[in-house]
Design a protein around this motif. Sequence first.
Motif, PDB file in Angstrom:
ATOM      1  N   UNK A  96       0.812  -1.225   0.000  1.00  0.00           N
ATOM      2  CA  UNK A  96       0.000   0.000   0.000  1.00  0.00           C
ATOM      3  C   UNK A  96       0.841   1.269   0.000  1.00  0.00           C
ATOM      4  N   UNK A  97       2.126   1.151   0.282  1.00  0.00           N
ATOM      5  CA  UNK A  97       2.955   2.341   0.475  1.00  0.00           C
ATOM      6  C   UNK A  97       3.890   2.640  -0.677  1.00  0.00           C
ATOM      7  N   UNK A  98       4.740   3.630  -0.478  1.00  0.00           N
ATOM      8  CA  UNK A  98       5.655   4.074  -1.534  1.00  0.00           C
ATOM      9  C   UNK A  98       6.826   3.115  -1.772  1.00  0.00           C
ATOM     10  N   UNK A  99       6.994   2.100  -0.936  1.00  0.00           N
ATOM     11  CA  UNK A  99       8.116   1.173  -1.078  1.00  0.00           C
ATOM     12  C   UNK A  99       7.763  -0.034  -1.934  1.00  0.00           C
ATOM     13  N   UNK A 100       6.611  -0.044  -2.555  1.00  0.00           N
ATOM     14  CA  UNK A 100       6.086  -1.191  -3.281  1.00  0.00           C
ATOM     15  C   UNK A 100       7.086  -1.723  -4.315  1.00  0.00           C
ATOM     16  N   UNK A 101       7.735  -0.854  -5.073  1.00  0.00           N
ATOM     17  CA  UNK A 101       8.659  -1.280  -6.125  1.00  0.00           C
ATOM     18  C   UNK A 101      10.062  -1.543  -5.598  1.00  0.00           C
ATOM     19  N   UNK A 102      10.365  -1.044  -4.414  1.00  0.00           N
ATOM     20  CA  UNK A 102      11.736  -1.126  -3.901  1.00  0.00           C
ATOM     21  C   UNK A 102      12.023  -2.376  -3.088  1.00  0.00           C
ATOM     22  N   UNK A 103      11.035  -2.892  -2.389  1.00  0.00           N
ATOM     23  CA  UNK A 103      11.273  -4.024  -1.498  1.00  0.00           C
ATOM     24  C   UNK A 103      11.454  -5.290  -2.326  1.00  0.00           C
ATOM     25  N   UNK A 104      12.609  -5.937  -2.128  1.00  0.00           N
ATOM     26  CA  UNK A 104      12.938  -7.154  -2.871  1.00  0.00           C
ATOM     27  C   UNK A 104      12.447  -8.406  -2.156  1.00  0.00           C
ATOM     28  N   UNK A 105      12.534  -8.403  -0.826  1.00  0.00           N
ATOM     29  CA  UNK A 105      12.134  -9.613  -0.106  1.00  0.00           C
ATOM     30  C   UNK A 105      11.702  -9.300   1.317  1.00  0.00           C
ATOM     31  N   UNK A 106      10.815 -10.173   1.788  1.00  0.00           N
ATOM     32  CA  UNK A 106      10.338 -10.189   3.168  1.00  0.00           C
ATOM     33  C   UNK A 106      10.475 -11.640   3.618  1.00  0.00           C
TER      34      UNK A 106
END
Length: 169
Positions: A96-106
Amino acid sequence: MGPGEALSAFWSVRSARERTVLAAAGALCAAAILYAGLWEPGMEARKRLSIALPKMRTQLEDMRLQKREVERLRSTLAPATGAADLRALLRGSVERGPLQRSVERLEWRSSDRVLVAASAVEFDQWLDWVRGLQRDFGVRLESCEVTALAQPGMVRVEAIFAAGTGKRP
């Protein structure tokens, strides 16, 4: 002849009536100076404060009510309790946030810890996102490695988040 001697000489050549008039004029001048310099400004300040004090008391009461409301809202918000809940919470927040494209893994790290890795994210967006997690969900940032990228303001981040304890700062 010094100033004290000149004043004494001036005073001694005056008649008793002149001395009385001069003393009365001096006392009147001293009273006027005291009134203008101390009493009148003090009364004006008192008047301003008597107008401002009720407003300040109202503001204080509003702040106390708001504090109680914040405490009530914080107590009703349940923190994430397990790693699965924490992972789902972080995944939803990323999507839902601005990090949608940046986060590679959880990924899980242990029973109540989740690793978040982001390749290229604006540092200010990262801070705002972490602040929101801490404020809204009681999630703790346990450790974080931030590496500056060549583009100004951009960073690579690896962070470990832990489920909150239920206590808010």
